[in-house]
Scaffold this active site. Sequence first.
Site, PDB file in Angstrom:
ATOM      1  N   LYS A  48      -2.177  -0.460  12.784  1.00 27.30           N
ATOM      2  CA  LYS A  48      -2.598  -1.513  13.724  1.00 27.30           C
ATOM      3  C   LYS A  48      -1.707  -1.516  14.962  1.00 27.30           C
ATOM      4  O   LYS A  48      -2.189  -1.501  16.094  1.00 27.30           O
ATOM      5  CB  LYS A  48      -2.546  -2.908  13.054  1.00 27.30           C
ATOM      6  CG  LYS A  48      -3.381  -3.024  11.798  1.00 27.30           C
ATOM      7  CD  LYS A  48      -3.278  -4.404  11.168  1.00 27.30           C
ATOM      8  CE  LYS A  48      -1.911  -4.783  10.656  1.00 27.30           C
ATOM      9  NZ  LYS A  48      -1.443  -4.024   9.477  1.00 27.30           N
TER      10      LYS A  48
ATOM     11  N   ARG B 255      -5.280 -13.368   9.203  1.00 21.16           N
ATOM     12  CA  ARG B 255      -4.927 -12.705   7.958  1.00 21.16           C
ATOM     13  C   ARG B 255      -5.371 -13.493   6.748  1.00 21.16           C
ATOM     14  O   ARG B 255      -5.144 -13.057   5.625  1.00 21.16           O
ATOM     15  CB  ARG B 255      -3.409 -12.634   7.930  1.00 21.16           C
ATOM     16  CG  ARG B 255      -2.836 -11.269   7.678  1.00 21.16           C
ATOM     17  CD  ARG B 255      -1.362 -11.459   7.889  1.00 21.16           C
ATOM     18  NE  ARG B 255      -0.563 -10.427   7.396  1.00 21.16           N
ATOM     19  CZ  ARG B 255       0.025  -9.515   8.179  1.00 21.16           C
ATOM     20  NH1 ARG B 255      -0.190  -9.476   9.464  1.00 21.16           N
ATOM     21  NH2 ARG B 255       0.825  -8.634   7.645  1.00 21.16           N
TER      22      ARG B 255
ATOM     23  N   ARG C  18       8.839   4.430   8.995  1.00 22.14           N
ATOM     24  CA  ARG C  18       8.640   3.891  10.350  1.00 22.14           C
ATOM     25  C   ARG C  18       9.945   3.410  10.986  1.00 22.14           C
ATOM     26  O   ARG C  18      10.804   2.841  10.338  1.00 22.14           O
ATOM     27  CB  ARG C  18       7.683   2.700  10.274  1.00 22.14           C
ATOM     28  CG  ARG C  18       7.651   1.887  11.559  1.00 22.14           C
ATOM     29  CD  ARG C  18       6.650   0.792  11.530  1.00 22.14           C
ATOM     30  NE  ARG C  18       6.722  -0.031  10.360  1.00 22.14           N
ATOM     31  CZ  ARG C  18       5.726  -0.810   9.964  1.00 22.14           C
ATOM     32  NH1 ARG C  18       4.603  -0.865  10.655  1.00 22.14           N
ATOM     33  NH2 ARG C  18       5.853  -1.538   8.892  1.00 22.14           N
TER      34      ARG C  18
ATOM     35  N   ARG D  49      14.918  -0.378  12.229  1.00 22.66           N
ATOM     36  CA  ARG D  49      13.944  -0.413  11.130  1.00 22.66           C
ATOM     37  C   ARG D  49      13.767  -1.859  10.689  1.00 22.66           C
ATOM     38  O   ARG D  49      14.689  -2.667  10.820  1.00 22.66           O
ATOM     39  CB  ARG D  49      14.423   0.450   9.962  1.00 22.66           C
ATOM     40  CG  ARG D  49      14.420   1.936  10.319  1.00 22.66           C
ATOM     41  CD  ARG D  49      14.789   2.820   9.160  1.00 22.66           C
ATOM     42  NE  ARG D  49      14.970   4.179   9.625  1.00 22.66           N
ATOM     43  CZ  ARG D  49      14.104   5.187   9.434  1.00 22.66           C
ATOM     44  NH1 ARG D  49      12.998   4.974   8.745  1.00 22.66           N
ATOM     45  NH2 ARG D  49      14.337   6.380   9.911  1.00 22.66           N
TER      46      ARG D  49
ATOM     47  N   ARG E  23       3.325  -6.800  -0.088  1.00 20.11           N
ATOM     48  CA  ARG E  23       2.529  -6.907   1.145  1.00 20.11           C
ATOM     49  C   ARG E  23       1.096  -6.438   0.909  1.00 20.11           C
ATOM     50  O   ARG E  23       0.141  -7.024   1.427  1.00 20.11           O
ATOM     51  CB  ARG E  23       3.202  -6.113   2.282  1.00 20.11           C
ATOM     52  CG  ARG E  23       4.425  -6.855   2.832  1.00 20.11           C
ATOM     53  CD  ARG E  23       5.368  -5.957   3.588  1.00 20.11           C
ATOM     54  NE  ARG E  23       4.801  -5.347   4.768  1.00 20.11           N
ATOM     55  CZ  ARG E  23       5.381  -4.366   5.455  1.00 20.11           C
ATOM     56  NH1 ARG E  23       6.550  -3.908   5.074  1.00 20.11           N
ATOM     57  NH2 ARG E  23       4.798  -3.871   6.520  1.00 20.11           N
TER      58      ARG E  23
HETATM   59  P1  AP5 Z   1       1.982   0.930  12.213  1.00 18.17           P
HETATM   60  O1  AP5 Z   1       1.064   1.126  13.350  1.00 18.17           O
HETATM   61  O2  AP5 Z   1       3.336   0.411  12.487  1.00 18.17           O
HETATM   62  O3  AP5 Z   1       1.254   0.079  11.058  1.00 18.17           O
HETATM   63  P2  AP5 Z   1       0.748  -1.426  11.039  1.00 18.17           P
HETATM   64  O4  AP5 Z   1      -0.665  -1.426  10.609  1.00 18.17           O
HETATM   65  O5  AP5 Z   1       1.090  -2.120  12.310  1.00 18.17           O
HETATM   66  O6  AP5 Z   1       1.614  -1.936   9.810  1.00 18.17           O
HETATM   67  P3  AP5 Z   1       2.582  -3.184   9.670  1.00 18.17           P
HETATM   68  O7  AP5 Z   1       3.518  -2.832   8.542  1.00 18.17           O
HETATM   69  O8  AP5 Z   1       3.164  -3.608  10.958  1.00 18.17           O
HETATM   70  O9  AP5 Z   1       1.585  -4.233   9.164  1.00 18.17           O
HETATM   71  P4  AP5 Z   1       1.888  -5.513   8.451  1.00 18.17           P
HETATM   72  O10 AP5 Z   1       0.581  -6.132   8.536  1.00 18.17           O
HETATM   73  O11 AP5 Z   1       2.453  -5.393   7.082  1.00 18.17           O
HETATM   74  O12 AP5 Z   1       3.113  -6.148   9.279  1.00 18.17           O
HETATM   75  P5  AP5 Z   1       3.190  -7.316  10.349  1.00 18.17           P
HETATM   76  O13 AP5 Z   1       4.260  -7.010  11.306  1.00 18.17           O
HETATM   77  O14 AP5 Z   1       1.837  -7.612  10.869  1.00 18.17           O
HETATM   78  O15 AP5 Z   1       2.089   2.353  11.451  1.00 18.17           O
HETATM   79  C1  AP5 Z   1       2.968   2.522  10.360  1.00 18.17           C
HETATM   80  C2  AP5 Z   1       3.629   3.902  10.443  1.00 18.17           C
HETATM   81  O16 AP5 Z   1       2.642   4.894  10.195  1.00 18.17           O
HETATM   82  C3  AP5 Z   1       4.240   4.210  11.818  1.00 18.17           C
HETATM   83  O17 AP5 Z   1       5.460   4.854  11.644  1.00 18.17           O
HETATM   84  C4  AP5 Z   1       3.203   5.151  12.485  1.00 18.17           C
HETATM   85  O18 AP5 Z   1       3.840   6.109  13.309  1.00 18.17           O
HETATM   86  C5  AP5 Z   1       2.539   5.807  11.283  1.00 18.17           C
HETATM   87  N1  AP5 Z   1       1.107   6.034  11.522  1.00 18.17           N
HETATM   88  C6  AP5 Z   1       0.236   5.186  12.116  1.00 18.17           C
HETATM   89  N2  AP5 Z   1      -1.008   5.702  12.144  1.00 18.17           N
HETATM   90  C7  AP5 Z   1      -0.937   6.920  11.538  1.00 18.17           C
HETATM   91  C8  AP5 Z   1      -1.887   7.933  11.266  1.00 18.17           C
HETATM   92  N3  AP5 Z   1      -3.167   7.815  11.624  1.00 18.17           N
HETATM   93  N4  AP5 Z   1      -1.451   9.057  10.628  1.00 18.17           N
HETATM   94  C9  AP5 Z   1      -0.140   9.195  10.258  1.00 18.17           C
HETATM   95  N5  AP5 Z   1       0.810   8.263  10.501  1.00 18.17           N
HETATM   96  C10 AP5 Z   1       0.428   7.128  11.127  1.00 18.17           C
HETATM   97  O19 AP5 Z   1       3.631  -8.543   9.448  1.00 18.17           O
HETATM   98  C11 AP5 Z   1       4.906  -8.595   8.859  1.00 18.17           C
HETATM   99  C12 AP5 Z   1       5.072  -9.897   8.088  1.00 18.17           C
HETATM  100  O20 AP5 Z   1       4.973 -11.017   8.988  1.00 18.17           O
HETATM  101  C13 AP5 Z   1       4.005 -10.182   7.022  1.00 18.17           C
HETATM  102  O21 AP5 Z   1       4.307  -9.563   5.797  1.00 18.17           O
HETATM  103  C14 AP5 Z   1       4.062 -11.717   6.950  1.00 18.17           C
HETATM  104  O22 AP5 Z   1       5.157 -12.160   6.212  1.00 18.17           O
HETATM  105  C15 AP5 Z   1       4.266 -12.105   8.405  1.00 18.17           C
HETATM  106  N6  AP5 Z   1       3.000 -12.295   9.140  1.00 18.17           N
HETATM  107  C16 AP5 Z   1       2.557 -11.576  10.220  1.00 18.17           C
HETATM  108  N7  AP5 Z   1       1.358 -12.020  10.635  1.00 18.17           N
HETATM  109  C17 AP5 Z   1       1.032 -13.040   9.797  1.00 18.17           C
HETATM  110  C18 AP5 Z   1      -0.103 -13.877   9.700  1.00 18.17           C
HETATM  111  N8  AP5 Z   1      -1.147 -13.761  10.555  1.00 18.17           N
HETATM  112  N9  AP5 Z   1      -0.131 -14.810   8.713  1.00 18.17           N
HETATM  113  C19 AP5 Z   1       0.899 -14.944   7.853  1.00 18.17           C
HETATM  114  N10 AP5 Z   1       2.007 -14.172   7.874  1.00 18.17           N
HETATM  115  C20 AP5 Z   1       2.067 -13.224   8.853  1.00 18.17           C
HETATM  116 MG    MG Z   2       2.459  -3.626  12.850  1.00 18.51          MG
END
Ligand code: AP5
Ligand code: MG
Length: 216
Positions: A13, A88, A127, A160, A172
Amino acid sequence: MRLILLGPPGAGKGTQAQRIVEKFAIPQLSTGDMLRAAVSAGTEVGKRAKAVMDAGKLVSDDIVIAIVSERIDQPDCAKGFILDGFPRTLVQADATDAMLKAKGLDLSKVVEIRVDDEVLADRVSGRYTCANCGAGYHDTNLKPKQEGVCDRCGSTHFKRRPDDNRETVVTRLQSYYKETSPLIGYYHAKGKLASVDGMADIDRVTTDIEKILESA
Ligand code: AP5
Ligand code: MG
């Protein structure tokens, strides 16, 4: 354009949102990034969110809805935005509908990035991001052109996330399947959903998303 990117942790994402920002000149609203900024700044919200995030659980709906509601009122969101990691839960999805309706706006598209569970732990644990500009990298899938130097800003400092470990990824993923995956049916029923194969390489996923957005 008002877009939602939906997908499990590590789906891509954030990676794809950064590219859409450049192409369509609309901001990326990542609730994860906003919450991490609140944690770093030591605000009340950050203090409440930290333990929950470190455990891989979801922060309360009230907190994230308030953050997004405030953010989309900023002038840079007038032409649209990319929601990354929000909504979410079904409560957040209903709140998003209500927020947009109150402004006389509609969603353009919800893009679901589909990835097999087996690769997610590797993606997340490999990552890292530039500590200066936030550009995203991966130990094997996406390295900077020159080792140790950010392609975008030239910084040599990287960081990280504390929740990027294999144990927390399991929690997660559980949160994703329990709380977030019902949104796939929710937006399908509204005729807003499109899906892309997130197992493809990063450039291919970008092309597939751009095709969807061009016809949205
Ligand atoms: P990346 O693009 O970073 O993945 P992502 O989908 O953004 O994953 P996240 O881990 O950020 O998602 P998340 O939903 O767990 O975390 P968030 O910050 O939203 O890609 C990952 C890696 O893969 C990178 O290194 C990239 O280079 C590689 N990659 C990407 N695409 C690829 C491909 N096609 N092929 C190969 N490699 C690839 O949330 C964190 C925490 O915040 C949550 O756990 C929760 O506690 C809280 N939170 C956030 N939003 C909410 C909400 N709306 N409600 C409640 N709690 C929330
Ligand atoms: Mg992300």
